[in-house]
Design a protein around this motif. Sequence first.
Motif, PDB file in Angstrom:
ATOM      1  N   THR A   1      -2.122  12.566  -9.007  1.00  0.00           N
ATOM      2  CA  THR A   1      -3.164  13.476  -9.033  1.00  0.00           C
ATOM      3  C   THR A   1      -4.435  12.807  -8.208  1.00  0.00           C
ATOM      4  O   THR A   1      -5.120  13.435  -7.663  1.00  0.00           O
ATOM      5  N   GLN A   2      -4.328  11.647  -8.299  1.00  0.00           N
ATOM      6  CA  GLN A   2      -5.406  10.704  -7.514  1.00  0.00           C
ATOM      7  C   GLN A   2      -5.135  10.907  -6.110  1.00  0.00           C
ATOM      8  O   GLN A   2      -4.067  11.209  -5.497  1.00  0.00           O
ATOM      9  N   THR A   3      -6.553  11.000  -5.345  1.00  0.00           N
ATOM     10  CA  THR A   3      -6.270  11.260  -3.898  1.00  0.00           C
ATOM     11  C   THR A   3      -6.652  10.231  -2.911  1.00  0.00           C
ATOM     12  O   THR A   3      -7.566   9.146  -3.386  1.00  0.00           O
TER      13      THR A   3
ATOM     14  N   ARG B   1       0.664  -1.328  -0.034  1.00  0.00           N
ATOM     15  CA  ARG B   1       0.020  -0.184  -0.010  1.00  0.00           C
ATOM     16  C   ARG B   1       0.841   1.371  -0.134  1.00  0.00           C
ATOM     17  O   ARG B   1       2.025   1.042   0.355  1.00  0.00           O
ATOM     18  N   VAL B   2      -0.005   2.260  -0.391  1.00  0.00           N
ATOM     19  CA  VAL B   2       0.981   3.637  -0.859  1.00  0.00           C
ATOM     20  C   VAL B   2       2.022   3.995   0.314  1.00  0.00           C
ATOM     21  O   VAL B   2       3.029   4.350   0.252  1.00  0.00           O
ATOM     22  N   VAL B   3       1.306   4.206   1.598  1.00  0.00           N
ATOM     23  CA  VAL B   3       2.034   4.703   2.648  1.00  0.00           C
ATOM     24  C   VAL B   3       3.354   3.857   3.058  1.00  0.00           C
ATOM     25  O   VAL B   3       4.362   4.510   3.211  1.00  0.00           O
TER      26      VAL B   3
ATOM     27  N   VAL C   1      -0.170   2.251 -14.709  1.00  0.00           N
ATOM     28  CA  VAL C   1      -1.413   2.864 -14.422  1.00  0.00           C
ATOM     29  C   VAL C   1      -2.031   2.416 -13.666  1.00  0.00           C
ATOM     30  O   VAL C   1      -1.983   1.308 -13.218  1.00  0.00           O
ATOM     31  N   ILE C   2      -2.894   3.472 -12.670  1.00  0.00           N
ATOM     32  CA  ILE C   2      -3.485   3.058 -11.238  1.00  0.00           C
ATOM     33  C   ILE C   2      -4.550   2.050 -11.749  1.00  0.00           C
ATOM     34  O   ILE C   2      -5.349   2.204 -12.808  1.00  0.00           O
ATOM     35  N   SER C   3      -4.728   0.923 -10.656  1.00  0.00           N
ATOM     36  CA  SER C   3      -5.914   0.228 -10.935  1.00  0.00           C
ATOM     37  C   SER C   3      -7.087   0.129  -9.875  1.00  0.00           C
ATOM     38  O   SER C   3      -8.000  -0.066 -10.169  1.00  0.00           O
TER      39      SER C   3
HETATM   40  O1  LIG Z   1       3.734   2.604  -4.861  1.00  0.00           O
HETATM   41  C1  LIG Z   1       2.651   2.720  -4.710  1.00  0.00           C
HETATM   42  C2  LIG Z   1       1.290   2.401  -4.284  1.00  0.00           C
HETATM   43  C3  LIG Z   1       0.126   2.859  -4.553  1.00  0.00           C
HETATM   44  N1  LIG Z   1      -0.108   4.191  -5.148  1.00  0.00           N
HETATM   45  C4  LIG Z   1      -1.216   4.926  -5.366  1.00  0.00           C
HETATM   46  O2  LIG Z   1      -1.653   5.298  -4.128  1.00  0.00           O
HETATM   47  C5  LIG Z   1      -3.029   5.050  -4.117  1.00  0.00           C
HETATM   48  C6  LIG Z   1      -3.646   4.168  -3.087  1.00  0.00           C
HETATM   49  O3  LIG Z   1      -3.181   2.967  -3.110  1.00  0.00           O
HETATM   50  P1  LIG Z   1      -3.326   1.828  -2.147  1.00  0.00           P
HETATM   51  O4  LIG Z   1      -2.773   0.596  -2.790  1.00  0.00           O
HETATM   52  O5  LIG Z   1      -2.502   2.309  -0.895  1.00  0.00           O
HETATM   53  O6  LIG Z   1      -4.758   1.804  -1.492  1.00  0.00           O
HETATM   54  P2  LIG Z   1      -6.163   1.839  -2.290  1.00  0.00           P
HETATM   55  O7  LIG Z   1      -6.561   3.046  -1.979  1.00  0.00           O
HETATM   56  O8  LIG Z   1      -5.980   1.161  -3.736  1.00  0.00           O
HETATM   57  O9  LIG Z   1      -7.119   0.433  -1.591  1.00  0.00           O
HETATM   58  C7  LIG Z   1      -7.332   0.619  -0.169  1.00  0.00           C
HETATM   59  O10 LIG Z   1      -8.367   1.268   0.162  1.00  0.00           O
HETATM   60  C8  LIG Z   1      -9.065   0.931   1.283  1.00  0.00           C
HETATM   61  C9  LIG Z   1      -8.855  -0.155   1.997  1.00  0.00           C
HETATM   62  O11 LIG Z   1      -9.998  -0.538   2.803  1.00  0.00           O
HETATM   63  C10 LIG Z   1      -8.134  -1.148   1.293  1.00  0.00           C
HETATM   64  O12 LIG Z   1      -7.595  -2.126   2.327  1.00  0.00           O
HETATM   65  C11 LIG Z   1      -7.015  -0.877   0.385  1.00  0.00           C
HETATM   66  O13 LIG Z   1      -6.989  -1.838  -0.647  1.00  0.00           O
HETATM   67  C12 LIG Z   1      -3.755   4.554  -5.502  1.00  0.00           C
HETATM   68  O14 LIG Z   1      -3.945   5.937  -6.218  1.00  0.00           O
HETATM   69  C13 LIG Z   1      -2.377   3.959  -5.980  1.00  0.00           C
HETATM   70  O15 LIG Z   1      -2.333   3.955  -7.554  1.00  0.00           O
HETATM   71  C14 LIG Z   1       1.267   4.714  -5.881  1.00  0.00           C
HETATM   72  O16 LIG Z   1       1.278   5.843  -6.276  1.00  0.00           O
HETATM   73  N2  LIG Z   1       2.339   4.030  -5.537  1.00  0.00           N
END
Ligand SMILES: O=c1ccn([C@@H]2O[C@H](COP(=O)(O)OP(=O)(O)O[C@H]3OC[C@@H](O)[C@H](O)[C@H]3O)[C@@H](O)[C@H]2O)c(=O)[nH]1
Length: 360
Positions: free
Chosen positions: A241-243, A219-221, A311-313
């Motif tokens: 720019t996705q939030t 996950r992103v953080v 590309v974001i999924s």
């Molecule tokens: O290395 C990365 C990982 C993710 N991202 C972006 O960061 C955003 C968040 O992605 P994450 O994978 O952390 O989490 P998501 O928001 O997609 O899903 C999450 O949402 C809510 C929870 O309930 C779920 O457990 C979790 O799947 C996305 O737009 C993704 O494209 C990055 O830019 N870089």
Amino acid sequence: MAQKETNGSNGEHTTSRPPPTPSPLRFSKFFQANLRILVTGGAGFIGSHLVDKLMENEKHEVIVADNFFTGSKDNLKKWIGHPRFELIRHDVTQPLLVEVDQIYHLACPASPIFYKHNPVKTIKTNVIGTLNMLGLAKRVGARILLTSTSEVYGDPLEHPQTEAYWGNVNPIGVRSCYDEGKRVAETLMFDYHRQHGIEIRIARIFNTYGPRMNIDDGRVVSNFIAQAVRGEPLTVQKPGTQTRSFCYVADMVDGLIKLMNGNNTGPINLGNPGEFTMLELAENVKELINPEFLGGSPRSSCATVWCSWRVISGSAWRCPRRPRPKPPCVWREGYPRGEHTHSWVRHYSWPHFITEFEFQ
Ligand SMILES: O=c1ccn([C@@H]2O[C@H](COP(=O)(O)OP(=O)(O)O[C@H]3OC[C@@H](O)[C@H](O)[C@H]3O)[C@@H](O)[C@H]2O)c(=O)[nH]1
């Protein structure tokens, strides 16, 4: 499109059926039994913090059921052997028979890389696992709380999302095992509530962060912090720019406990209403990881923001509408920085993590 009818507010979703009778000990005149609480997925990231908080109350007995797919015994090691605590290796896709008063049903991999690893298993966990836990709640008269997800809104056409929004979800996408799975789980909760009078609570959890998040969680953080600690480019996925909004895990746990013990069935959004773009998040993590937190390591100065071509999924935006009308807890405003994030960065920069990075 969006629908105007609000969830749960027009009486259609409530039941007049009395809930199943709990154990006679609950109403015993001379002996007040401890509250027995089952936490499925209690060895995971949010689950283990929930267990810590529940165990603070001496009137609680906590039973954790976890299959350790993404959870770890390590997260619970301080409770193993405690007289008010039990840990069971159990997969919720199989029935479980225990005498409990409350069930926090968290069991399911929550990170996209883990839930997409075995999608059939993920949907079984959400559907069969929730059926099994509802069956248990019915048999023993327990109140049950489901941790659903902001992903039930899919790629939302409304922003920020209120609980009344029905979502925009792809039923055949690679994330469907999770988002559609949680949607069915919510349906099952309300059907058991209406048909059998089961006391239900539903939390829709938004992005959460904090200690014990798996370093390889994806996950992103956690990705950004791990990358910054390792001095690697931060992989901001396009368009950047996705939030998202990020809630500290201790606040999430407070919200879950208040929801369980309050009168609102939900579904209720639990999350931080302050949102950020992924580019802003990357810049902030980069700024945050500095020599002070890494004991003067020169690696810290290497963090750079880099846009990947993946590309974001997921969705373009996701953020809960500010909780209404009585927020279930006091929300920390703003960004995942400050005291809590600092301690988490320290957690990730422990020597064994650094060693792991060096050998990757
Ligand atoms: O290395 C990365 C990982 C993710 N991202 C972006 O960061 C955003 C968040 O992605 P994450 O994978 O952390 O989490 P998501 O928001 O997609 O899903 C999450 O949402 C809510 C929870 O309930 C779920 O457990 C979790 O799947 C996305 O737009 C993704 O494209 C990055 O830019 N870089």
